[in-house]
Design a protein around this motif. Structure first.
Motif: not given
Length: 146
Positions: A28-38
């Motif tokens: 998905d090109p919409r996905l940016g730099f995502v970080t799972i925090t919890e």
């Protein structure tokens, strides 16, 4: 107590699985730099709340949220494949307010420092309202003779 430990282990495992999957990338090109925090799993292990942050603008945050919502089924399938549980928990992606909260706390700390400096400046130039030493001192020996 064992239930809480299992819940914590499952939360950590889901966080790792999702982070690895997002690191590999979604199509998905919409996905940016995502970080799972919890990740928080309910006591019955049926539902997992996944908190995440997105580095970028508000537009990138919104598009990443839409991409995660669209990929929830695929991500849940991935989690189910890698977990050794009877049931795979449902996933709910929630944007984490940590960056905004941290920014607000930084502003509050800056304001507190400025106020402390102002008070210290006023205290340095302050004078006593009465005597410099308002406490009663013991009488000296000469005064006792009276």
């Amino acid at each position: 107590m064992a239930g809480h430990e299992r819940q914590a282990r499952l939360s950590d495992r889901i966080r790792v699985i999702l982070a690895e999957r997002l690191d590999k990338g979604l199509r998905d090109p919409r996905l940016g730099f995502v970080t799972i925090t919890e990740v928080r799993v309910t006591g019955d292990l049926q539902h997992a709340s996944v908190f995440y942050t997105v580095y970028g603008s508000d537009e990138e945050r919104e598009s990443s949220a839409a991409a995660l919502k669209a990929a929830t089924g695929m991500l849940r399938t991935e989690v189910g494949r890698q977990l050794n549980t009877r049931l795979t928990p449902t996933l709910e992606f929630i944007p984490d307010a940590l960056p905004e909260t941290a920014g607000h706390l930084d502003d509050l700390l800056r304001q507190a420092r400025e106020r402390d400096e102002a008070v210290a400046g006023m205290a340095a130039a302050a004078q006593y309202a009465g005597d410099a030493d308002p406490y009663v001192k013991p009488r000296e020996a000469d005064d006792d003779e009276d």
